[in-house]
Scaffold this motif. Structure first.
Motif, mmCIF file in Angstrom:
data_model
loop_
_atom_site.group_PDB
_atom_site.id
_atom_site.type_symbol
_atom_site.label_atom_id
_atom_site.label_comp_id
_atom_site.label_asym_id
_atom_site.label_seq_id
_atom_site.Cartn_x
_atom_site.Cartn_y
_atom_site.Cartn_z
ATOM 1 N N ASP A 325 -25.522 38.814 43.439
ATOM 2 C CA ASP A 325 -25.690 39.871 44.435
ATOM 3 C C ASP A 325 -25.452 39.360 45.851
ATOM 4 N N ALA A 326 -26.007 38.187 46.150
ATOM 5 C CA ALA A 326 -25.930 37.662 47.517
ATOM 6 C C ALA A 326 -24.500 37.301 47.901
ATOM 7 N N ARG A 327 -23.656 37.050 46.916
ATOM 8 C CA ARG A 327 -22.264 36.668 47.189
ATOM 9 C C ARG A 327 -21.280 37.715 46.675
ATOM 10 N N ALA A 328 -21.760 38.923 46.480
ATOM 11 C CA ALA A 328 -20.893 39.981 45.966
ATOM 12 C C ALA A 328 -19.708 40.188 46.903
ATOM 13 N N PRO A 329 -18.489 40.312 46.357
ATOM 14 C CA PRO A 329 -17.317 40.513 47.214
ATOM 15 C C PRO A 329 -17.323 41.895 47.838
ATOM 16 N N THR A 330 -16.614 42.041 48.939
ATOM 17 C CA THR A 330 -16.382 43.375 49.484
ATOM 18 C C THR A 330 -15.336 44.078 48.622
ATOM 19 N N SER A 331 -15.258 45.367 48.786
ATOM 20 C CA SER A 331 -14.255 46.136 48.041
ATOM 21 C C SER A 331 -12.856 45.595 48.308
ATOM 22 N N ARG A 332 -12.568 45.272 49.562
ATOM 23 C CA ARG A 332 -11.242 44.759 49.899
ATOM 24 C C ARG A 332 -10.994 43.399 49.265
ATOM 25 N N GLN A 333 -11.978 42.504 49.297
ATOM 26 C CA GLN A 333 -11.806 41.176 48.711
ATOM 27 C C GLN A 333 -11.510 41.277 47.214
ATOM 28 N N TYR A 334 -12.268 42.107 46.533
ATOM 29 C CA TYR A 334 -12.088 42.221 45.086
ATOM 30 C C TYR A 334 -10.746 42.872 44.750
ATOM 31 N N ARG A 335 -10.405 43.933 45.478
ATOM 32 C CA ARG A 335 -9.138 44.628 45.224
ATOM 33 C C ARG A 335 -7.943 43.728 45.458
ATOM 34 N N THR A 336 -7.901 43.055 46.609
ATOM 35 C CA THR A 336 -6.743 42.224 46.923
ATOM 36 C C THR A 336 -6.669 41.012 46.001
ATOM 37 N N GLY A 337 -7.832 40.460 45.638
ATOM 38 C CA GLY A 337 -7.827 39.315 44.744
ATOM 39 C C GLY A 337 -7.244 39.645 43.389
ATOM 40 N N LEU A 338 -7.672 40.770 42.818
ATOM 41 C CA LEU A 338 -7.166 41.151 41.500
ATOM 42 C C LEU A 338 -5.718 41.619 41.552
ATOM 43 N N THR A 339 -5.379 42.395 42.571
ATOM 44 C CA THR A 339 -4.014 42.910 42.675
ATOM 45 C C THR A 339 -3.018 41.774 42.833
ATOM 46 N N SER A 340 -3.354 40.774 43.632
ATOM 47 C CA SER A 340 -2.449 39.647 43.851
ATOM 48 C C SER A 340 -2.225 38.843 42.584
ATOM 49 N N ALA A 341 -3.258 38.795 41.726
ATOM 50 C CA ALA A 341 -3.195 37.927 40.556
ATOM 51 C C ALA A 341 -2.700 38.618 39.297
ATOM 52 N N TYR A 342 -2.846 39.966 39.225
ATOM 53 C CA TYR A 342 -2.617 40.647 37.951
ATOM 54 C C TYR A 342 -1.190 40.446 37.437
ATOM 55 N N GLY A 343 -1.108 40.017 36.183
ATOM 56 C CA GLY A 343 0.174 39.903 35.507
ATOM 57 C C GLY A 343 1.019 38.731 35.907
ATOM 58 N N VAL A 344 0.546 37.938 36.887
ATOM 59 C CA VAL A 344 1.365 36.805 37.345
ATOM 60 C C VAL A 344 0.576 35.494 37.358
ATOM 61 N N SER A 345 -0.765 35.564 37.313
ATOM 62 C CA SER A 345 -1.555 34.329 37.351
ATOM 63 C C SER A 345 -1.697 33.752 35.953
ATOM 64 N N LYS A 346 -1.991 32.475 35.893
ATOM 65 C CA LYS A 346 -2.208 31.805 34.611
ATOM 66 C C LYS A 346 -3.642 32.067 34.175
ATOM 67 N N LEU A 347 -3.809 32.607 32.966
ATOM 68 C CA LEU A 347 -5.117 32.976 32.470
ATOM 69 C C LEU A 347 -5.663 31.917 31.525
ATOM 70 N N GLU A 348 -6.981 31.813 31.491
ATOM 71 C CA GLU A 348 -7.645 30.888 30.562
ATOM 72 C C GLU A 348 -7.933 31.622 29.266
ATOM 73 N N LYS A 349 -7.450 31.084 28.148
ATOM 74 C CA LYS A 349 -7.662 31.733 26.860
ATOM 75 C C LYS A 349 -8.969 31.251 26.251
ATOM 76 N N ARG A 350 -9.798 32.191 25.794
ATOM 77 C CA ARG A 350 -11.086 31.879 25.190
ATOM 78 C C ARG A 350 -10.986 31.873 23.668
ATOM 79 N N GLU A 351 -12.046 31.417 23.012
ATOM 80 C CA GLU A 351 -12.039 31.297 21.559
ATOM 81 C C GLU A 351 -11.875 32.648 20.864
ATOM 82 N N ASP A 352 -12.340 33.726 21.494
ATOM 83 C CA ASP A 352 -12.212 35.041 20.863
ATOM 84 C C ASP A 352 -10.824 35.652 21.014
#
Length: 368
Positions: A325-352
């Motif tokens: 809660d104390a470090r919750a991103p702003t709407s702009r931070q979360y939106r720009t972070g996800l939009t910049s990364a979606y479909g182009v960033s390297k993802l970590e694959k989990r066991e599931d």
């Protein structure tokens, strides 16, 4: 007085609805004919609360647009792809990795889906203000239709989004305008409308992606409004863990909760995982045209739970892994972070088999 004459453009004729016997999600249908009054909203609030707690998705009917107005919106949306020269599309392509905004065109084959297969999705995203040239330049062929598009975004914002937000606040025993006050039409936030066209893929591409056109995900913003269209493809992950198809209802809206409301509600409303698959056999080879209104909280809104809610004080807060809660991103931070990364960033694959990335401390999953 005669009705004003609208600028002409080619008619868009969608494919007929599927006749396949699919496993449909049993989503609640909310009749919005009473949503314009406080009494009507209060009567609907329990239905909306329960729908968004159970499924995170619902249908809205009687939302204020006629079928003719609906069809007109799809005519304009299709023109954004069929009536614009490729060089103009290229000039108006958005640099979403740099800006964190999808504003403008997104060409096909931008995103990695899986096994080297890239997407076949074309988009045109436009800011809700529409007619403000300082915010966005539009294709020349679309200029005559900007007043209609502005009326469309205002209708989505004031006549659909705001009543829903009031009902969601009531469901948490918060003042009616708690969430409305975080969604100002005139703020710089990047709430936007989108025309989105999925094009058919080759058999090889379908085999290499297990027929998935867009991986399972939750939406970035607070509320997503999808204007229902007949080519099936959207599926949601139901509470029993099964994927179910979303049925087309003529002139209905398909509305879902996004990450923003999940965070603001302390998990009381949970963003629902959804994906897009290849259409059923009787719609194979059909393009799938969608029209959306993606709602975001104002840029400076911190996406922390509204702990003053009496409901949250009774049931407790459910946070995502990594969310503080104390470090919750702003709407702009979360939106720009996800939009910049979606479909182009390297993802970590989990066991599931699912994949994750970390956006401003929040673990974001992509469901395969």
């Amino acid at each position: 007085m005669p009705a004003p004459t609208l600028p002409s453009l080619p008619r868009y004729t969608p494919a007929p609805p599927t006749k396949e016997d699919l496993e449909w999600a049993p989503l609640p249908i909310i009749d919005f004919s009473e949503a314009s009054t406080p009494e009507g909203r209060s009567a609907l609030a329990v239905q909306v609360r329960d729908a968004m707690r159970t499924y995170g998705f619902l249908y809205i009917v009687n939302h204020g647009y006629t079928q003719a107005q609906n069809a007109r919106v799809f005519d304009i949306a299709d023109a954004m792809f069929t009536q614009i020269p490729e060089d103009e599309k290229k000039r108006l392509t958005g640099d979403f990795q740099k800006t964190g905004s999808y504003r403008g065109y997104k060409p096909r084959q931008t995103w990695d889906i899986s096994n080297g297969v890239r997407d076949q999705i074309e988009q045109y995203n436009f800011h809700r203000a529409v007619t403000d040239p300082e915010l966005q330049q539009h294709p020349r062929a679309i200029d005559p239709f900007l007043p209609e598009l502005r009326a469309f975004t205002e209708h989505n914002h004031y006549n659909i989004l705001h009543p829903l937000l009031r009902m969601l606040a009531q469901g948490m025993e918060l003042p009616d305008d708690t969430f409305v006050n975080l969604h100002n039409f005139d703020s710089p936030a990047d709430s936007s409308a989108r025309a989105m066209k999925y094009y058919p893929r080759s058999q090889e591409e379908e085999a290499n992606t297990n027929n998935v056109w867009m991986k399972g995900h939750t939406d970035i913003g607070t509320i997503t409004i999808l204007w229902s269209q007949p080519v099936s493809g959207l599926q949601i992950l139901c509470p029993n863990g099964q994927w179910r198809w979303v049925r087309h209802i003529e002139n209905a809206l398909v509305v879902n909760i996004g990450d923003g409301i999940e965070f603001l509600s302390g998990g009381f409303y949970k963003a629902t995982i959804h994906r897009v698959r290849q259409p059923p056999a009787d719609q194979a080879g059909c393009a799938r045209l969608g029209v959306f209104y993606f709602c975001m909280a104002d840029d400076d809104v911190r996406l922390a739970p509204r702990l003053e809610s009496p409901v949250l004080q009774r049931v407790g807060v459910v946070r995502r892994p990594g969310f503080e809660d104390a470090r919750a991103p702003t709407s702009r931070q979360y939106r720009t972070g996800l939009t910049s990364a979606y479909g182009v960033s390297k993802l970590e694959k989990r066991e599931d088999g699912n994949e994750v990335e970390l956006i401003h401390g929040v673990v974001v999953k992509h469901y395969n």
